[in-house]
Design a protein around this motif. Sequence first.
Motif, PDB file in Angstrom:
ATOM      1  N   UNK A 354       0.919  -1.075  -0.129  1.00  0.00           N
ATOM      2  CA  UNK A 354      -0.004  -0.040  -0.061  1.00  0.00           C
ATOM      3  C   UNK A 354       0.780   1.313   0.001  1.00  0.00           C
ATOM      4  N   UNK A 355       0.639   2.184  -0.864  1.00  0.00           N
ATOM      5  CA  UNK A 355       1.187   3.370  -0.899  1.00  0.00           C
ATOM      6  C   UNK A 355       0.181   4.399  -0.942  1.00  0.00           C
ATOM      7  N   UNK A 356      -0.061   5.088   0.321  1.00  0.00           N
ATOM      8  CA  UNK A 356      -1.068   5.988   0.579  1.00  0.00           C
ATOM      9  C   UNK A 356      -0.306   7.514   0.718  1.00  0.00           C
ATOM     10  N   UNK A 357      -0.640   8.150  -0.418  1.00  0.00           N
ATOM     11  CA  UNK A 357      -0.507   9.464  -0.869  1.00  0.00           C
ATOM     12  C   UNK A 357      -1.377  10.454  -0.064  1.00  0.00           C
ATOM     13  N   UNK A 358      -1.319  10.908   1.079  1.00  0.00           N
ATOM     14  CA  UNK A 358      -2.547  11.479   1.835  1.00  0.00           C
ATOM     15  C   UNK A 358      -2.247  12.898   2.214  1.00  0.00           C
ATOM     16  N   UNK A 359      -3.002  13.618   2.570  1.00  0.00           N
ATOM     17  CA  UNK A 359      -2.855  14.816   3.243  1.00  0.00           C
ATOM     18  C   UNK A 359      -3.349  14.515   4.784  1.00  0.00           C
ATOM     19  N   UNK A 360      -2.452  14.927   5.446  1.00  0.00           N
ATOM     20  CA  UNK A 360      -2.661  14.615   6.975  1.00  0.00           C
ATOM     21  C   UNK A 360      -3.820  15.310   7.236  1.00  0.00           C
ATOM     22  N   UNK A 361      -3.646  16.925   7.370  1.00  0.00           N
ATOM     23  CA  UNK A 361      -4.974  17.678   8.051  1.00  0.00           C
ATOM     24  C   UNK A 361      -6.261  17.531   7.116  1.00  0.00           C
ATOM     25  N   UNK A 362      -5.922  17.385   6.058  1.00  0.00           N
ATOM     26  CA  UNK A 362      -7.419  17.094   5.161  1.00  0.00           C
ATOM     27  C   UNK A 362      -8.072  16.084   5.504  1.00  0.00           C
ATOM     28  N   UNK A 363      -7.463  14.994   6.037  1.00  0.00           N
ATOM     29  CA  UNK A 363      -8.069  13.827   6.518  1.00  0.00           C
ATOM     30  C   UNK A 363      -8.536  14.039   8.161  1.00  0.00           C
ATOM     31  N   UNK A 364      -8.027  14.891   8.654  1.00  0.00           N
ATOM     32  CA  UNK A 364      -8.201  15.008  10.290  1.00  0.00           C
ATOM     33  C   UNK A 364      -9.218  15.778  10.330  1.00  0.00           C
ATOM     34  N   UNK A 365      -9.462  16.906   9.664  1.00  0.00           N
ATOM     35  CA  UNK A 365     -10.141  18.012  10.159  1.00  0.00           C
ATOM     36  C   UNK A 365     -11.699  17.464  10.018  1.00  0.00           C
ATOM     37  N   UNK A 366     -12.397  16.831   9.170  1.00  0.00           N
ATOM     38  CA  UNK A 366     -13.449  16.310   9.080  1.00  0.00           C
ATOM     39  C   UNK A 366     -14.041  15.518  10.358  1.00  0.00           C
ATOM     40  N   UNK A 367     -12.953  14.734  11.090  1.00  0.00           N
ATOM     41  CA  UNK A 367     -12.965  13.735  12.073  1.00  0.00           C
ATOM     42  C   UNK A 367     -13.187  14.696  13.214  1.00  0.00           C
ATOM     43  N   UNK A 368     -12.564  15.819  13.492  1.00  0.00           N
ATOM     44  CA  UNK A 368     -12.575  16.635  14.370  1.00  0.00           C
ATOM     45  C   UNK A 368     -13.978  17.280  14.564  1.00  0.00           C
ATOM     46  N   UNK A 369     -14.344  17.669  13.380  1.00  0.00           N
ATOM     47  CA  UNK A 369     -15.756  18.101  13.149  1.00  0.00           C
ATOM     48  C   UNK A 369     -16.877  17.185  13.768  1.00  0.00           C
ATOM     49  N   UNK A 370     -16.989  16.010  13.340  1.00  0.00           N
ATOM     50  CA  UNK A 370     -17.704  14.894  13.720  1.00  0.00           C
ATOM     51  C   UNK A 370     -17.501  14.714  15.218  1.00  0.00           C
ATOM     52  N   UNK A 371     -16.567  14.478  15.601  1.00  0.00           N
ATOM     53  CA  UNK A 371     -16.121  14.376  17.273  1.00  0.00           C
ATOM     54  C   UNK A 371     -16.945  15.308  18.105  1.00  0.00           C
ATOM     55  N   UNK A 372     -16.768  16.624  17.653  1.00  0.00           N
ATOM     56  CA  UNK A 372     -17.337  17.855  18.335  1.00  0.00           C
ATOM     57  C   UNK A 372     -18.872  17.813  18.363  1.00  0.00           C
ATOM     58  N   UNK A 373     -19.455  17.449  17.124  1.00  0.00           N
ATOM     59  CA  UNK A 373     -20.753  17.668  17.407  1.00  0.00           C
ATOM     60  C   UNK A 373     -21.460  16.321  17.970  1.00  0.00           C
ATOM     61  N   UNK A 374     -20.732  15.038  17.769  1.00  0.00           N
ATOM     62  CA  UNK A 374     -21.320  14.126  18.639  1.00  0.00           C
ATOM     63  C   UNK A 374     -21.004  14.251  20.010  1.00  0.00           C
ATOM     64  N   UNK A 375     -19.859  14.661  20.553  1.00  0.00           N
ATOM     65  CA  UNK A 375     -19.922  14.767  21.784  1.00  0.00           C
ATOM     66  C   UNK A 375     -20.883  15.982  22.365  1.00  0.00           C
ATOM     67  N   UNK A 376     -20.901  17.004  21.631  1.00  0.00           N
ATOM     68  CA  UNK A 376     -22.106  17.817  22.171  1.00  0.00           C
ATOM     69  C   UNK A 376     -23.559  17.359  22.296  1.00  0.00           C
ATOM     70  N   UNK A 377     -23.573  16.193  21.493  1.00  0.00           N
ATOM     71  CA  UNK A 377     -25.008  15.370  21.140  1.00  0.00           C
ATOM     72  C   UNK A 377     -25.259  14.509  22.886  1.00  0.00           C
TER      73      UNK A 377
END
Length: 446
Positions: A354-377
């Motif tokens: 596997x050669x995963x050429x990714x963008x660290x913050x592009x992958x992380x940002x939506x996770x932070x959004x989801x986690x924040x909204x679910x924790x608020x719930x």
Amino acid sequence: MNQKGRSAAAPQGKLAILTPGLGAVSTTLMAGVELMRQGSGKPIGSLTQMGTARLGKRTERRTVAIKDLVPLTDARDLVFGAWDIHGENAAQVADRSGVLTRDHVDRVRPFLESIKPKDGVHNPEFVRRLQSHRAKDTRTHRESIAALRQDIRDFLKELGARRAVMVMCSSVETYRPAPSSFQSLDALEAALDDNSPDINPALLYAYAAIQEGVPVANATPNASVDTPALQELARQRNVPVAGRDLKSGQTMMKTVIAPALKARLLGLDGWFSTNILGNRDGEVLDDPAAFKAKEVTKSSVLDTILQPDVYPALYGKYSHKVSIHYYPPRGDAKEGWDNIDVTGWLGYPMQIKINFLCRDSILAAPLVLDIALFLDLARRLEWRGIQEWLSFYFKSPMALEGLPVEHDLFIQAAKLKNTLRAIAGEELITHLGLDYYGNDLPLPQD
């Protein structure tokens, strides 16, 4: 049905997402949310914004958006605050980080310029590769906690927010075995009073937030809400917590591939993983003691998924190597290589690469959004303590003491969606499906 028939209170007013650490991940999240609100960007990768859940039987063909299934805070009601040990505003950080194009940053520049961090808590023994420019002038742990608690109150007032969630996005701290003071709340309180050198900045942020009734998620490998002491405090204060260390790139791929190997009962001889990245996270991880903290969370997933104690002939002796290399030319464009040596029928060897050429913050940002909204719930549901249903987002998820931790991404996803169905009062989905076939598939009778 909902446990005890409890329903979530509808979100009222603004929700502040507070991030210790104003870096590439935080600013990519902030810019992305504002671009989404402008209609200039799609929230790709966010379950709360683009995800759906099936309801009822397959024959009913009922599929709803996650944000219509449970009462989540609307993205238009999000505001942001941060702490950092550098004085840059979010626009300056976004420019320096180079994650987003100049066009994207310019579209939201006034918004990002308005986000100025409060001075952070810094201990150079825990973050040795970064120079502090804007650290709090506090002398003791108790002074730092008091200052952070006041910051949280000030953020709510300044941002006009009714509620807040803290998501830890600070730099990786040096690894240390958990001290005895982290094992109980009483021991932690004594260590705080004694100004113990064992206590790291991330734990101080989390302690302050919990005392203020603010849910906390740990997106880093740093010790905080994963400790028994803070979990005890979270239960006492009726605060939900989740963590730790976002599962976004190479480890996410492991939690996809390893379940497939186990499902097909293919053997594993070895798994070699290496990464190169050049952002500030990579610079910090160039410190071997900081890398050790990341190595612990990255290395823990395979044993849990593959169960070598149950399948010793297949997974009892595999070799697992993990490394991360700081390579400045790559910036935030992380690259991960995996070589996986597997065995099949009659012991014949095969390989997966596997050669995963990714963008660290592009992958992380939506996770932070989801986690924040679910924790608020979860907070509005009056849930407290460990939120295991959010394991989907973390490399090293937390579970109640004595419960095996689940790392399989697909099981985690099913658990998350079934939790949302339960909150909404909908039937859980097991995927059994025998009832569709009636007498063609009779079950044994007693």
